[in-house]
Write a protein that holds these residues in place. Structure first.
Motif, PDB file in Angstrom:
ATOM      1  N   PRO A 211       0.984  -1.064  -0.021  1.00 31.54           N
ATOM      2  CA  PRO A 211       0.089  -0.012   0.156  1.00 31.54           C
ATOM      3  C   PRO A 211       0.944   1.237   0.021  1.00 31.54           C
ATOM      4  CG  PRO A 211      -0.113  -1.240   2.189  1.00 31.54           C
ATOM      5  CD  PRO A 211       0.424  -2.169   1.134  1.00 31.54           C
ATOM      6  N   LEU A 212       1.985   1.178   0.720  1.00 25.01           N
ATOM      7  CA  LEU A 212       2.905   2.442   0.824  1.00 25.01           C
ATOM      8  C   LEU A 212       3.247   2.879  -0.722  1.00 25.01           C
ATOM      9  CD1 LEU A 212       4.245   4.707   2.351  1.00 25.01           C
ATOM     10  CD2 LEU A 212       6.187   3.102   2.732  1.00 25.01           C
ATOM     11  N   MET A 213       3.715   1.792  -1.545  1.00 29.63           N
ATOM     12  CA  MET A 213       4.218   1.691  -2.638  1.00 29.63           C
ATOM     13  C   MET A 213       3.035   2.496  -3.531  1.00 29.63           C
ATOM     14  SD  MET A 213       6.796  -1.133  -3.829  1.00 29.63           S
ATOM     15  CE  MET A 213       7.040  -0.499  -5.605  1.00 29.63           C
ATOM     16  N   GLY A 214       1.895   1.897  -3.449  1.00 26.68           N
ATOM     17  CA  GLY A 214       0.666   2.542  -4.453  1.00 26.68           C
ATOM     18  C   GLY A 214       0.391   3.951  -3.821  1.00 26.68           C
ATOM     19  N   TYR A 215       0.492   4.352  -2.788  1.00 28.22           N
ATOM     20  CA  TYR A 215       0.489   5.846  -2.280  1.00 28.22           C
ATOM     21  C   TYR A 215       1.560   6.736  -3.061  1.00 28.22           C
ATOM     22  CZ  TYR A 215       0.558   9.713   0.598  1.00 28.22           C
ATOM     23  OH  TYR A 215       0.871  11.204   1.152  1.00 28.22           O
ATOM     24  N   ILE A 216       2.751   6.298  -2.711  1.00 29.83           N
ATOM     25  CA  ILE A 216       3.854   6.855  -3.414  1.00 29.83           C
ATOM     26  C   ILE A 216       3.663   7.071  -4.895  1.00 29.83           C
ATOM     27  CG2 ILE A 216       6.433   7.338  -3.821  1.00 29.83           C
ATOM     28  CD1 ILE A 216       6.581   5.822  -0.883  1.00 29.83           C
ATOM     29  N   TRP A 217       3.310   6.004  -5.334  1.00 25.17           N
ATOM     30  CA  TRP A 217       3.107   6.047  -7.028  1.00 25.17           C
ATOM     31  C   TRP A 217       2.185   7.087  -7.278  1.00 25.17           C
ATOM     32  CZ3 TRP A 217       5.938   1.603  -9.114  1.00 25.17           C
ATOM     33  CH2 TRP A 217       5.997   1.716 -10.510  1.00 25.17           C
ATOM     34  N   MET A 218       0.904   7.027  -6.712  1.00 27.63           N
ATOM     35  CA  MET A 218      -0.090   8.156  -7.015  1.00 27.63           C
ATOM     36  C   MET A 218       0.160   9.648  -6.830  1.00 27.63           C
ATOM     37  SD  MET A 218      -3.075   8.711  -8.085  1.00 27.63           S
ATOM     38  CE  MET A 218      -3.712   7.282  -8.369  1.00 27.63           C
ATOM     39  N   ARG A 219       1.199   9.615  -5.965  1.00 32.46           N
ATOM     40  CA  ARG A 219       1.708  10.861  -5.642  1.00 32.46           C
ATOM     41  C   ARG A 219       2.505  11.416  -6.865  1.00 32.46           C
ATOM     42  NH1 ARG A 219       5.317  11.775  -1.753  1.00 32.46           N
ATOM     43  NH2 ARG A 219       4.841  13.983  -1.903  1.00 32.46           N
ATOM     44  N   GLY A 220       3.466  10.431  -7.144  1.00 28.30           N
ATOM     45  CA  GLY A 220       4.293  10.743  -8.379  1.00 28.30           C
ATOM     46  C   GLY A 220       3.668  11.062  -9.727  1.00 28.30           C
ATOM     47  N   ILE A 221       2.326  10.270  -9.940  1.00 30.20           N
ATOM     48  CA  ILE A 221       1.477  10.594 -11.241  1.00 30.20           C
ATOM     49  C   ILE A 221       0.996  12.031 -10.941  1.00 30.20           C
ATOM     50  CG2 ILE A 221      -0.509   9.958 -12.428  1.00 30.20           C
ATOM     51  CD1 ILE A 221       0.084   7.035 -11.176  1.00 30.20           C
ATOM     52  N   ILE A 222       0.468  12.326  -9.599  1.00 23.21           N
ATOM     53  CA  ILE A 222       0.003  13.754  -9.587  1.00 23.21           C
ATOM     54  C   ILE A 222       0.902  14.681  -9.690  1.00 23.21           C
ATOM     55  CG2 ILE A 222      -1.048  15.310  -8.056  1.00 23.21           C
ATOM     56  CD1 ILE A 222      -2.387  12.695  -6.543  1.00 23.21           C
ATOM     57  N   PHE A 223       2.060  14.581  -9.299  1.00 27.93           N
ATOM     58  CA  PHE A 223       3.441  15.524  -9.404  1.00 27.93           C
ATOM     59  C   PHE A 223       3.810  15.691 -10.966  1.00 27.93           C
ATOM     60  CE2 PHE A 223       7.747  15.856 -10.059  1.00 27.93           C
ATOM     61  CZ  PHE A 223       8.206  17.169  -9.399  1.00 27.93           C
ATOM     62  N   LEU A 224       3.653  14.603 -11.742  1.00 21.74           N
ATOM     63  CA  LEU A 224       4.131  14.678 -13.099  1.00 21.74           C
ATOM     64  C   LEU A 224       3.034  15.293 -13.957  1.00 21.74           C
ATOM     65  CD1 LEU A 224       5.846  11.076 -13.382  1.00 21.74           C
ATOM     66  CD2 LEU A 224       6.982  13.360 -13.624  1.00 21.74           C
ATOM     67  N   THR A 254      -1.709  -0.909 -22.108  1.00 22.24           N
ATOM     68  CA  THR A 254      -0.356  -0.214 -21.892  1.00 22.24           C
ATOM     69  C   THR A 254      -0.232  -0.008 -20.272  1.00 22.24           C
ATOM     70  OG1 THR A 254      -1.635   1.687 -22.056  1.00 22.24           O
ATOM     71  CG2 THR A 254      -0.462   1.124 -23.835  1.00 22.24           C
ATOM     72  N   LEU A 255      -0.982  -0.382 -19.503  1.00 22.28           N
ATOM     73  CA  LEU A 255      -0.968  -0.798 -17.945  1.00 22.28           C
ATOM     74  C   LEU A 255      -1.719  -1.980 -17.424  1.00 22.28           C
ATOM     75  CD1 LEU A 255      -1.878   2.957 -16.775  1.00 22.28           C
ATOM     76  CD2 LEU A 255       0.372   1.754 -16.883  1.00 22.28           C
ATOM     77  N   PRO A 256      -1.034  -2.800 -16.371  1.00 25.73           N
ATOM     78  CA  PRO A 256      -1.590  -4.157 -16.127  1.00 25.73           C
ATOM     79  C   PRO A 256      -2.935  -3.817 -15.454  1.00 25.73           C
ATOM     80  CG  PRO A 256       0.167  -3.272 -14.712  1.00 25.73           C
ATOM     81  CD  PRO A 256       0.307  -2.269 -15.612  1.00 25.73           C
ATOM     82  N   ALA A 257      -3.921  -5.014 -15.398  1.00 21.80           N
ATOM     83  CA  ALA A 257      -5.215  -4.780 -14.779  1.00 21.80           C
ATOM     84  C   ALA A 257      -4.899  -4.932 -13.400  1.00 21.80           C
ATOM     85  CB  ALA A 257      -6.067  -5.840 -15.511  1.00 21.80           C
ATOM     86  N   LEU A 258      -5.720  -4.159 -12.602  1.00 20.08           N
ATOM     87  CA  LEU A 258      -5.604  -4.295 -10.997  1.00 20.08           C
ATOM     88  C   LEU A 258      -5.799  -5.551 -10.688  1.00 20.08           C
ATOM     89  CD1 LEU A 258      -6.944  -0.871 -10.129  1.00 20.08           C
ATOM     90  CD2 LEU A 258      -4.699  -1.390 -10.452  1.00 20.08           C
ATOM     91  N   THR A 259      -6.805  -6.326 -11.165  1.00 18.97           N
ATOM     92  CA  THR A 259      -6.898  -7.781 -10.905  1.00 18.97           C
ATOM     93  C   THR A 259      -5.683  -8.759 -11.105  1.00 18.97           C
ATOM     94  OG1 THR A 259      -7.808  -8.163 -13.060  1.00 18.97           O
ATOM     95  CG2 THR A 259      -9.346  -7.714 -11.373  1.00 18.97           C
ATOM     96  N   HIS A 260      -4.856  -8.312 -12.190  1.00 18.53           N
ATOM     97  CA  HIS A 260      -3.600  -9.012 -12.456  1.00 18.53           C
ATOM     98  C   HIS A 260      -2.600  -8.594 -11.179  1.00 18.53           C
ATOM     99  CE1 HIS A 260      -0.278  -9.906 -15.392  1.00 18.53           C
ATOM    100  NE2 HIS A 260      -0.080 -10.816 -14.724  1.00 18.53           N
ATOM    101  N   VAL A 261      -2.604  -7.462 -11.022  1.00 13.77           N
ATOM    102  CA  VAL A 261      -1.873  -6.916  -9.832  1.00 13.77           C
ATOM    103  C   VAL A 261      -1.933  -7.682  -8.588  1.00 13.77           C
ATOM    104  CG1 VAL A 261      -0.846  -4.890  -8.552  1.00 13.77           C
ATOM    105  CG2 VAL A 261      -1.192  -4.661 -10.943  1.00 13.77           C
ATOM    106  N   GLY A 262      -3.449  -7.701  -8.139  1.00 12.76           N
ATOM    107  CA  GLY A 262      -3.811  -8.184  -6.983  1.00 12.76           C
ATOM    108  C   GLY A 262      -3.379  -9.704  -7.024  1.00 12.76           C
TER     109      GLY A 262
END
Length: 299
Positions: A211-224, A254-262
């Motif tokens: 979950p921490l990686m998910g949070y940081i990743w979202m922050r990165g997308i917003i920043f970019l 072009t992105l993985p499905a969240l079900t695949h990630v899960g």
């Protein structure tokens, strides 16, 4: 069937080694997934995170190396250190290119340097406390390496990236790095188990990391997307990350499905888990032998 997906024979024992690569970013557009700034920046978060993260990996495994007596594991760790150091350098090149083209990543990357260097750095207060701190960091890295191995396997097989016409140099960077993540996917896990075979630390750190990686990743997308110079005059619907954009990218491949990630993340929680069950070493080695960046460095 796409040649990348063809079944290949097991290459057997692979000696991990750093590979020289050469990437030319001179003609990389800001949105290297054509017409898709969202997917571009979802994947660009890798460049924000990896230089600081990979240097932290290197420092941690260098610290662990003197404690490792198993010759095979020592060799793997040395190869892992070399590969991660090259990864950090390769992704730093993209950050330089972004900055030169009007997107300054340093407000975000400075935070990552602080997090990995200060918050997650070594603890030399006492030998016992220092050793426990080291093993805790190894557990965190083993968890992160499961995520990166998943991403590596996904990017090697993501035909949607080819159909989308993404910039070939960036595609090569993603697949070269992804292939090495698959190739060395067991090293961090095996190192953790060498120091601590108990399940509790492995599982505890994983449920923190994901979950921490998910949070940081979202922050990165917003920043970019907020700082993308080519989106400054775009409507908010384009500049703001939305779940609909992720779903569209999943449909395009072009992105993985969240079900695949899960499903992939849940496998780490099984007692029978081992990273060797994920991905294909044969496929990874095959790509590494044909990577344009590796071939360019060899010339």
């Amino acid at each position: 069937m796409n040649e990348r997906n063809a079944v290949a024979s097991d290459p057997g024992e692979v000696m991990l080694q750093a590979r020289n690569v050469k990437f030319d970013w001179s003609d990389l557009p800001m949105h290297w997934v054509p017409g898709d700034p969202y997917t571009t920046h979802v994947l660009n978060v890798l460049h924000l995170l990896l230089p600081a993260g990979e240097h932290w990996f290197v420092d941690t495994f260098k610290e662990a190396l003197p404690y490792i007596d198993d010759e095979k594991l020592r060799d793997d760790v040395i190869g892992f250190i070399g590969q991660e150091a090259v990864h950090a350098e390769a992704h730093t090149g993209v950050l330089v290119h972004l900055q030169n083209n009007g997107l300054d990543p340093t407000p975000f990357t400075d935070q990552m340097e602080w997090a990995f260097g200060k918050v997650l750095g070594s603890d030399s207060v006492t030998s016992l406390r220092s050793k426990n701190n080291l093993v805790e960091r190894l557990a965190l890295i083993a968890a992160i390496e499961h995520v990166t191995a998943f991403l590596g396997d996904w990017v090697l097989n993501a035909d949607g990236l080819d159909r989308a016409g993404i910039h070939p140099t960036m595609l090569d960077l993603l697949r070269w790095h992804g292939a090495e993540e698959v190739e060395h996917r067991s090293v961090a896990y095996d190192t953790l188990r060498y120091f601590d075979k108990r399940e509790v630390r492995r599982l505890r750190t994983f449920v923190v990391v994901v979950p921490l990686m998910g949070y940081i990743w979202m922050r990165g997308i917003i920043f970019l997307m907020k700082n993308d110079p080519e989106l400054q005059s775009a409507p908010k619907s384009v500049r703001k990350p939305r779940s609909a954009l992720w779903r569209r990218s999943v449909r395009r491949g072009t992105l993985p499905a969240l079900t695949h990630v899960g499903r992939s993340m849940s496998r780490y929680l099984k007692k029978s888990y081992h990273p060797s069950q994920e991905g294909s070493t044969a496929q990874a080695v095959r790509y590494l032998a044909s990577s344009p960046a590796a071939q360019a460095a060899a010339r």
